[in-house]
Motif scaffolding. Structure first.
Motif, PDB file in Angstrom:
ATOM      1  N   ALA A  21       0.836  -1.214   0.000  1.00 17.95           N
ATOM      2  CA  ALA A  21       0.000   0.000   0.000  1.00 17.95           C
ATOM      3  C   ALA A  21       0.868   1.261   0.000  1.00 17.95           C
ATOM      4  CB  ALA A  21      -0.919  -0.008   1.207  1.00 17.95           C
ATOM      5  N   GLU A  22       1.950   1.221   0.766  1.00 19.99           N
ATOM      6  CA  GLU A  22       2.843   2.388   0.835  1.00 19.99           C
ATOM      7  C   GLU A  22       3.567   2.628  -0.486  1.00 19.99           C
ATOM      8  OE1 GLU A  22       3.353   4.668   3.283  1.00 19.99           O
ATOM      9  OE2 GLU A  22       1.665   3.693   4.277  1.00 19.99           O
ATOM     10  N   ASP A  24       2.423   1.611  -3.471  1.00 20.60           N
ATOM     11  CA  ASP A  24       1.468   1.618  -4.602  1.00 20.60           C
ATOM     12  C   ASP A  24       1.684   0.469  -5.578  1.00 20.60           C
ATOM     13  OD1 ASP A  24      -0.484   3.482  -4.307  1.00 20.60           O
ATOM     14  OD2 ASP A  24       0.738   5.148  -5.038  1.00 20.60           O
ATOM     15  N   VAL A  25       1.913  -0.707  -5.031  1.00 23.19           N
ATOM     16  CA  VAL A  25       2.034  -1.904  -5.865  1.00 23.19           C
ATOM     17  C   VAL A  25       1.175  -3.008  -5.241  1.00 23.19           C
ATOM     18  CG1 VAL A  25       4.372  -1.403  -6.710  1.00 23.19           C
ATOM     19  CG2 VAL A  25       4.084  -2.722  -4.602  1.00 23.19           C
TER      20      VAL A  25
ATOM     21  N   THR B   7      -6.505   0.163  -1.056  1.00 19.86           N
ATOM     22  CA  THR B   7      -5.625   1.292  -1.344  1.00 19.86           C
ATOM     23  C   THR B   7      -6.071   1.942  -2.665  1.00 19.86           C
ATOM     24  OG1 THR B   7      -4.100  -0.059  -2.624  1.00 19.86           O
ATOM     25  CG2 THR B   7      -3.693   0.108  -0.252  1.00 19.86           C
ATOM     26  N   PHE B   9      -4.301   2.295  -5.278  1.00 20.72           N
ATOM     27  CA  PHE B   9      -3.834   1.393  -6.339  1.00 20.72           C
ATOM     28  C   PHE B   9      -4.851   0.281  -6.598  1.00 20.72           C
ATOM     29  CE2 PHE B   9      -1.671  -2.661  -7.225  1.00 20.72           C
ATOM     30  CZ  PHE B   9      -1.143  -2.378  -8.476  1.00 20.72           C
ATOM     31  N   ASP B  74       0.812  -2.535 -11.658  1.00 21.30           N
ATOM     32  CA  ASP B  74       2.179  -2.235 -11.213  1.00 21.30           C
ATOM     33  C   ASP B  74       3.184  -2.897 -12.161  1.00 21.30           C
ATOM     34  OD1 ASP B  74       2.755  -4.861 -10.428  1.00 21.30           O
ATOM     35  OD2 ASP B  74       2.104  -4.533  -8.366  1.00 21.30           O
TER      36      ASP B  74
END
Lengths: 67, 137
Positions: A21-22, A24-25, B7, B9, B74
């Motif tokens: 989460a930190e 962004d993956v 999140t 993302f 990602d």
């Protein structure tokens, strides 16, 4: 390429999902990096270094030159 | 670190996946309508042309939604997609042409259609995707 992500994460009591989460993956990507199955891009490596307050070399160990 | 729900993302990925699914569904349904509609539901060529145009529009929408979907992933997920798409493209070109040669040289009594190649590409893409995901998990 070896890395200390798992250790650094454990020191902070973070789960793979927290770190994902930190950064962004996905959690799968963190898992693949920790297991050494996938080498992150330079931007992602910098992002991880900033998050832990370390340099890239403190986290990732390049073994390609080691004999 | 506080436990988080979804999140940004993950939310973006889920939203883009849903959009891709909906546009793909619309494309498939319009394809079915364009294939079976003439004769079964209507006889006018104008309606057929309209449905085919609609199908092409949904097709373009599907391509754009797919590009957006991949951009939101990602770097590992993008790499896996690249592997799956690369293998699928290779299989489509190599085996598509091989099948075509078999047909044109009358080596075997087969009739190759575009649908066969599409099916082959789809299956190759799915299998490669599963193998690549397993490799990196």
């Amino acid at each position: 390429m070896k890395n200390r992500l798992k250790v650094l994460r454990a020191e902070r009591d973070w789960t793979q999902a927290d770190l994902a989460a930190e950064l962004d993956v996905s959690r799968q990507t963190i898992n693949a990096i920790e297991k050494g199955k996938f080498d992150p891009s330079l931007p992602l490596a910098f992002k991880a270094a900033r998050l832990f307050g370390l340099t890239i070399e403190d986290i990732f160990i390049d073994e390609s030159g080691a004999e | 670190m506080e436990p988080k729900s979804k999140t940004t993302f993950e939310r973006t990925l889920i939203r883009n996946t849903k959009i891709l699914g909906l546009v793909t569904l619309a494309w498939v349904l319009s394809m079915a309508l364009a294939s079976f509609g003439p004769g079964l539901l209507w006889d006018a060529k104008g309606i057929t042309a309209l449905v085919i145009a609609l199908n092409a529009m949904f097709g373009v929408g599907m391509m754009l939604a797919n590009m957006r979907h991949i951009r939101a992933q990602d770097e590992l997920q993008q790499k896996i997609q690249l592997i799956a798409m690369g293998v699928s493209l290779g299989v489509a070109v190599v085996f598509g042409l091989s099948l075509s040669l078999v047909e044109t040289t009358h080596l075997l009594p087969i009739e190759v259609e575009v649908a066969h190649v599409v099916l082959l590409v789809g299956l190759t893409y799915m299998v490669t995707l599963i193998v690549a995901i397993r490799r990196y998990s």
